[in-house]
Scaffold this motif. Structure first.
Motif, short mmCIF file in Angstrom:
data_model
loop_
_atom_site.label_atom_id
_atom_site.label_comp_id
_atom_site.label_asym_id
_atom_site.label_seq_id
_atom_site.Cartn_x
_atom_site.Cartn_y
_atom_site.Cartn_z
N GLY A 292 -8.72 9.13 -13.85
CA GLY A 292 -8.13 8.98 -12.52
C GLY A 292 -7.35 7.69 -12.51
N HIS A 293 -6.24 7.65 -11.85
CA HIS A 293 -5.37 6.48 -11.94
C HIS A 293 -5.92 5.26 -11.21
CE1 HIS A 293 -3.76 8.46 -8.17
NE2 HIS A 293 -4.20 7.30 -7.76
N ASP A 294 -5.46 4.10 -11.60
CA ASP A 294 -5.75 2.88 -10.85
C ASP A 294 -4.67 2.64 -9.81
OD1 ASP A 294 -8.08 2.20 -12.19
OD2 ASP A 294 -6.98 1.26 -13.82
N TYR A 295 -3.45 3.07 -10.09
CA TYR A 295 -2.36 2.98 -9.13
C TYR A 295 -1.57 4.28 -9.27
CZ TYR A 295 -0.51 1.22 -13.54
OH TYR A 295 -0.23 1.05 -14.86
N PRO A 296 -1.03 4.81 -8.15
CA PRO A 296 -0.47 6.16 -8.17
C PRO A 296 0.87 6.22 -8.90
CG PRO A 296 -0.16 5.17 -6.02
CD PRO A 296 -0.93 4.18 -6.83
N SER A 297 0.83 6.26 -10.22
CA SER A 297 2.05 6.37 -11.00
C SER A 297 1.77 7.30 -12.18
CB SER A 297 2.47 4.99 -11.51
OG SER A 297 3.45 5.15 -12.52
N ILE A 298 2.73 8.12 -12.49
CA ILE A 298 2.63 9.01 -13.64
C ILE A 298 2.36 8.18 -14.91
CG2 ILE A 298 5.18 9.03 -13.62
CD1 ILE A 298 5.16 11.65 -15.05
N GLU A 299 2.87 6.95 -14.87
CA GLU A 299 2.70 6.06 -16.01
C GLU A 299 1.24 5.73 -16.25
OE1 GLU A 299 1.97 2.12 -17.69
OE2 GLU A 299 1.79 2.58 -15.56
N ARG B 229 -8.96 10.51 7.63
CA ARG B 229 -7.56 10.65 7.29
C ARG B 229 -7.46 11.44 6.00
NH1 ARG B 229 -4.42 5.36 5.82
NH2 ARG B 229 -5.37 5.75 3.80
N VAL B 230 -6.67 12.49 6.02
CA VAL B 230 -6.46 13.29 4.82
C VAL B 230 -5.00 13.16 4.45
CG1 VAL B 230 -6.61 15.56 3.79
CG2 VAL B 230 -8.24 14.91 5.53
N SER B 231 -4.75 12.66 3.26
CA SER B 231 -3.36 12.48 2.85
C SER B 231 -3.17 13.03 1.45
CB SER B 231 -3.00 10.99 2.87
OG SER B 231 -1.92 10.75 1.98
N LYS B 232 -2.08 13.72 1.30
CA LYS B 232 -1.73 14.26 0.00
C LYS B 232 -1.57 13.13 -1.01
CE LYS B 232 2.31 16.38 -1.88
NZ LYS B 232 3.69 16.64 -1.56
N TYR B 233 -1.15 11.97 -0.50
CA TYR B 233 -0.81 10.88 -1.42
C TYR B 233 -1.97 9.94 -1.71
CZ TYR B 233 3.78 12.55 -0.20
OH TYR B 233 4.86 13.35 0.01
N VAL B 234 -2.83 9.71 -0.73
CA VAL B 234 -3.90 8.73 -0.96
C VAL B 234 -5.29 9.31 -0.76
CG1 VAL B 234 -2.51 6.69 -0.53
CG2 VAL B 234 -3.61 7.83 1.38
N GLY B 235 -5.39 10.64 -0.61
CA GLY B 235 -6.70 11.26 -0.53
C GLY B 235 -7.34 11.12 0.83
N VAL B 236 -8.66 11.28 0.85
CA VAL B 236 -9.42 11.28 2.10
C VAL B 236 -10.02 9.90 2.33
CG1 VAL B 236 -11.43 12.26 3.25
CG2 VAL B 236 -9.94 13.73 1.90
N THR C 132 0.84 -1.19 0.00
CA THR C 132 0.00 0.00 0.00
C THR C 132 0.88 1.24 0.00
OG1 THR C 132 -1.95 0.99 1.03
CG2 THR C 132 -0.21 0.28 2.51
N THR C 133 0.28 2.40 -0.28
CA THR C 133 1.03 3.65 -0.25
C THR C 133 0.98 4.24 1.14
OG1 THR C 133 0.43 4.08 -2.54
CG2 THR C 133 1.19 5.96 -1.26
N ASP C 134 2.12 4.52 1.71
CA ASP C 134 2.16 5.15 3.03
C ASP C 134 1.53 6.54 2.92
OD1 ASP C 134 2.99 6.77 5.22
OD2 ASP C 134 4.46 5.23 5.72
N PRO C 135 0.45 6.78 3.71
CA PRO C 135 -0.26 8.05 3.56
C PRO C 135 0.59 9.26 3.95
CG PRO C 135 -1.16 6.77 5.38
CD PRO C 135 -0.20 5.89 4.67
N ASN C 136 1.65 9.04 4.74
CA ASN C 136 2.47 10.16 5.18
C ASN C 136 3.61 10.48 4.23
OD1 ASN C 136 0.96 10.42 7.61
ND2 ASN C 136 2.02 8.58 8.34
N THR C 137 4.21 9.41 3.67
CA THR C 137 5.40 9.65 2.86
C THR C 137 5.17 9.43 1.37
OG1 THR C 137 6.07 7.35 3.01
CG2 THR C 137 6.84 8.82 4.77
N GLY C 138 4.08 8.74 1.03
CA GLY C 138 3.84 8.44 -0.37
C GLY C 138 4.67 7.26 -0.87
N LYS C 139 5.48 6.67 0.02
CA LYS C 139 6.30 5.52 -0.39
C LYS C 139 5.48 4.24 -0.29
CE LYS C 139 10.69 7.30 -0.60
NZ LYS C 139 10.18 8.60 -1.10
#
Lengths: 308, 536
Positions: B439-446, B521-528, B73-80
């Protein structure tokens, strides 16, 4: 009377075929691809598309699709919706919801309509009559959509007298607000019709004769005026009851009642011809039955039409 | 007169009696009750079944997020990226074969251990075309997909194939399996956080239909009560979940309210703890529910799409002119909760550049000059909009007016059902411009560039094709170093912006309402997320 009923039922069959065929044609002619609509913006894999198309016969010609649908309905094999819901399940879930809503709404509508119609007609030009004419005029002008949302906001959100939506609190609590709104909006037509009808009857010669014979006011009202004045009203009520189904589409959507109207709305949205025709057939059958009852009742009240 | 009041009294009395004789169930509202419970409203038709592998829509995946655990999963704090069920996800040197090791000790809600076999078998089931499961397409990148999905004539039912397994999927031991892709794909690790890849335990795989209403998950929640078609979904925390930090709530109820305005009203009445703000309330939600709303940048980007098959729009210079004639700031204000877009990627994505686009600044005189340089435009610009959207026509007219005023073009509008517009575009018959979004299916520019701009991409709305862009994308896909890969994808974005098969318009923020009881939870990386809310 039995022959009359039989004749009407037999006549209904070809009409039913024409109606369902027409409805199916309308759904078929609607633009857009149902499976795409179902998928939203997401691309669907070709294999899934092909399997679904085959499952629902979407590539067959119109008439084949219609006949397959009718076969399913007549044999009771309702199958599933495009999104995988069991249609028989859905009907079991939804028919009671719509029935409860319709019956409660009609109870309100008839109580209000009959009472105010009779009272106003009998006491013509009194203040009740005048306010009724004005109020009903306003009510007839209010669009249902606006009234439903306003009522939901005022009585559900602000005053918290009724649940906002859904059927969580069961019958009748969850159904009260939508039924009241439908009843109040709907009673106007009934009350006006009844009022006019009574006003006409009150001045009829046979009523004057009855009065001249020295009959009491109550007896004149119940035995001479009402049976005659109610005749056009019965037709109105019958048509109205049968037409409730159409109105349910909006009400059930706004009040989130999982009834047939909401089902119909989803089905139309997704171009699900089979479901739309199934629901239309149900609506048609109830229409025929209600109209039959109305005609029989008419015959009871007015002996002249019995042998027509 | 006495009789009149009598009957009114009776009617009111009837109403009150009916109102008071509810079945005694107290309001299912969010407030009250000591335990950490929340009610989440979903503005969609109720689900028919719970099977994440056959589910790619938002409501179904939302439920899957609670009941199933992803590999990563994407870490909501770091985006990693961080592991959940997976112990490690390792590509080989070329990013073509990926080895996935599972953490030991995780079980399904029926007590059985989660093994590599569960993943391999569940994925094979989904990849088999004749099962018609919605996530089938995910496996098209895996070696051997074609054998399970032979071409089928229109209208024919795909036949079950003799081959039942993807040749690219191999179980190594109890907790390890490998995925061999058809071509190198550096972003594959990111795709594994998709909940549509959840494993199904053996008993469910034997007869998925029997379990469509009593799913056996491996996530933090299980069904709290029997669930029938049309019911709300009530979930309770499952003790056996060990994979990674679980959400706080002890119980969650998902209520399906298809009419979004009604869901909003349910929130205002205090019966729901969390709901989306519908498009009709974008202007009023801050005053309707003061201090009870959050917004987040959305992962969606919105575009105006040119028809690549129409020769009149062929010159890129002309497409630049159209873009420069649009006042994005004004348009974003009209849409509400939106920002002008100057790139093709959503702002929450790693690799997003705020000013990627050279032709996205409003400049009427430059627009006119570019149009002239392109040889002008002949005929009428037709803008198609979806009649199922309340705002479609307003947006179309706003764009049309800008084109008319700033470029002196003639404009007309065509309203059609959304799916009909898509169908026309797919068959290359659509005449003129239309709106598109992704909208993406997975968080990648690709996941913005491949579907929309690669030749024959899944969501290539414009029918665009440029071998140079395809080549850079392939290079990015083969680059194991993520930073270098992003650089390559940005090159692809630049090519697409230069060619401009579609014009970036705006990125929209999402708005949500939440009760005072919870903080979503509000995260820049994974939304609300309401599922991951903290309780007060």
């Amino acid at each position: 009377m039995i022959r009359f009923v039989l004749r009407r039922v037999l006549a209904a069959i070809p009409i039913g075929l024409v109606v369902t065929l027409g409805v199916y044609a309308l759904v078929f002619a609607m633009p857009g691809d149902p499976l795409r609509e179902l998928a939203g913006d997401k691309p669907i894999p070709a294999a899934v598309l092909a399997a679904k198309r085959a499952q629902f016969h979407l590539d067959d010609p119109f008439i084949v699709q219609y006949l397959l649908s009718m076969k399913d309905i007549l044999t009771g094999h309702f199958g599933t919706t495009f999104s995988g819901g069991d249609i028989a399940d859905q009907l079991r879930l939804r028919i009671p919801v719509t029935l409860k809503l319709t019956l409660l709404a009609n109870a309100f509508q008839w109580t209000l309509g009959l009472f105010f119609g009779i009272y106003a007609g009998f006491k013509r030009n009194g203040w009740v009559d005048r306010s009724l004419l004005l109020t009903t005029l306003v009510l007839l002008a209010v669009p249902g959509l606006v009234a439903y949302f306003a009522a939901q906001y005022l009585f559900g959100v602000e005053l918290k007298w009724f649940p906002v939506s859904g059927v969580l609190e069961g019958f009748p609590r969850s159904y009260l607000l939508p039924a009241l709104v439908i009843g109040v909006l709907g009673f106007a037509g009934l009350a006006r019709l009844l009022r006019t009808s009574i006003v006409e009857t009150v001045n009829a010669d046979y009523v004057k004769t009855a009065r001249a014979k020295g009959l009491g006011e109550q007896r004149v009202l119940w035995r001479h005026i009402l049976p005659n004045a109610l005749l056009p009203v019965i037709t109105f009520i019958g048509l109205d009851l049968a037409g409730m189904f159409g109105g349910a589409i909006i009400t059930e959507s706004i009040f989130n009642l999982p009834g047939l109207g909401q089902f119909m709305f989803q089905a139309i949205k997704l171009k699900e011809g089979g479901v739309v025709v199934l629901l239309s057939t149900l609506a048609f059958i109830s229409f025929i039955v209600i109209n039959l009852l109305v005609d029989v009742l008419y015959g009871v009240l007015d002996p002249r039409v019995r042998n027509v | 007169m006495r009789r009149l009041t009598g009957v009114i009294g009776a009617a009111l009395g009837l109403a009150l009696v009916l109102a008071s004789c509810g079945d005694g169930k107290s309001s299912s509202g969010g407030s009250g009750s000591g335990s950490k419970s929340e009610v989440i409203a979903i503005a969609a038709d109720p689900l028919e079944y719970i099977n994440p592998l056959n589910e790619n829509g938002s409501p179904g995946i939302q439920i899957a997020m609670a009941m199933f655990a992803p590999l990563v999963t994407t870490d909501p704090n770091t985006g990693k990226l961080q592991n959940v069920m997976a112990d490690s996800v390792t590509p080989d040197k070329t990013s073509q074969t990926w080895t996935i090791k599972l953490k030991p000790g995780n079980t399904f809600q029926n007590g059985q251990a989660v093994t590599a076999k569960d993943y391999v078998d569940s994925w094979n089931m989904t990849a088999e075309g004749s099962n018609a499961w919605k996530n089938n397409g995910f496996f098209s990148k895996v070696d051997g997909y074609e054998a399970l999905n032979p071409p089928t004539a229109d209208g024919a039912t795909p036949k079950p194939t003799a081959v039942k397994t993807l040749s690219g999927l191999k179980q190594v031991d109890n907790l390890t399996f490998t995925v061999k892709l058809k071509v190198p794909f550096s972003q594959f690790g990111l795709t594994l956080q998709y909940l549509g890849l959840a494993p199904l335990p053996e008993e469910v795989r034997k007869n998925p239909d029997a379990y469509k209403r009593k799913p056996i998950g491996n996530g933090p929640y299980k069904l709290a009560a029997d669930w029938n078609a049309g019911d709300d979904i009530k979930l309770a925390k499952w003790d056996g979940y060990k994979a990674s930090a679980a959400p706080e709530a002890d119980s969650i109820t998902y209520r399906f309210i298809p009419n979004a305005d009604t869901a909003y009203n349910e929130f205002l009445a205090g019966n729901v703890d969390f709901t989306d703000v519908p498009s009709t309330k974008v202007k009023s939600f801050k005053t309707d529910a003061p201090d009870q709303w959050v917004t987040s940048v959305s992962s969606g980007a919105n575009y105006l799409v040119f028809p690549a098959w129409d020769a009149r729009y062929k010159n890129p210079k002309l497409r630049h002119a159209f873009s420069e004639a649009i006042d994005r700031k004004a348009f974003a204000d009209l849409v509400g909760l939106s920002d002008p877009a100057k790139g093709l990627i959503a702002p929450d994505i790693n690799g997003y550049r705020a000013d990627a686009c050279k032709y996205c600044d409003f400049d009427a005189s430059k627009a006119k000059a570019d149009l002239q340089a392109a040889g002008g435009f002949s005929g009428v610009v037709n803008i198609s909009y979806s009649t199922t959207s309340a705002t479609g026509q307003i947006f179309a007219e706003a764009i049309g007016n800008m084109l008319r005023q700033n470029l002196g073009l003639q404009v007309k509008y065509t309203g059609k059902q959304g799916s009909e517009i898509t169908e026309l575009a797919d068959s290359r018959k659509l005449d003129g411009l239309r709106f598109g979004g992704w909208g993406h299916d997975y968080p990648s520019i690709e996941d913005y560039l491949t579907p929309m701009f690669k030749s024959n991409g899944d969501a290539n709305f414009a029918g665009y094709s440029n071998p140079a862009l395809d080549a850079v994308l392939a290079k990015g896909d083969a680059e194991p170093d993520q930073d270098k890969a992003i650089k390559l994808y940005q090159q692809a974005e630049d090519i697409a912006l230069e060619d401009m098969p579609l014009i970036p318009l705006y990125t929209k923020s999402n708005a949500y309402l939440h009760s005072a009881k919870i903080d979503p939870r509000v995260s820049k990386y994974v939304g609300v997320s309401a599922l991951w809310a903290t309780f007060k």
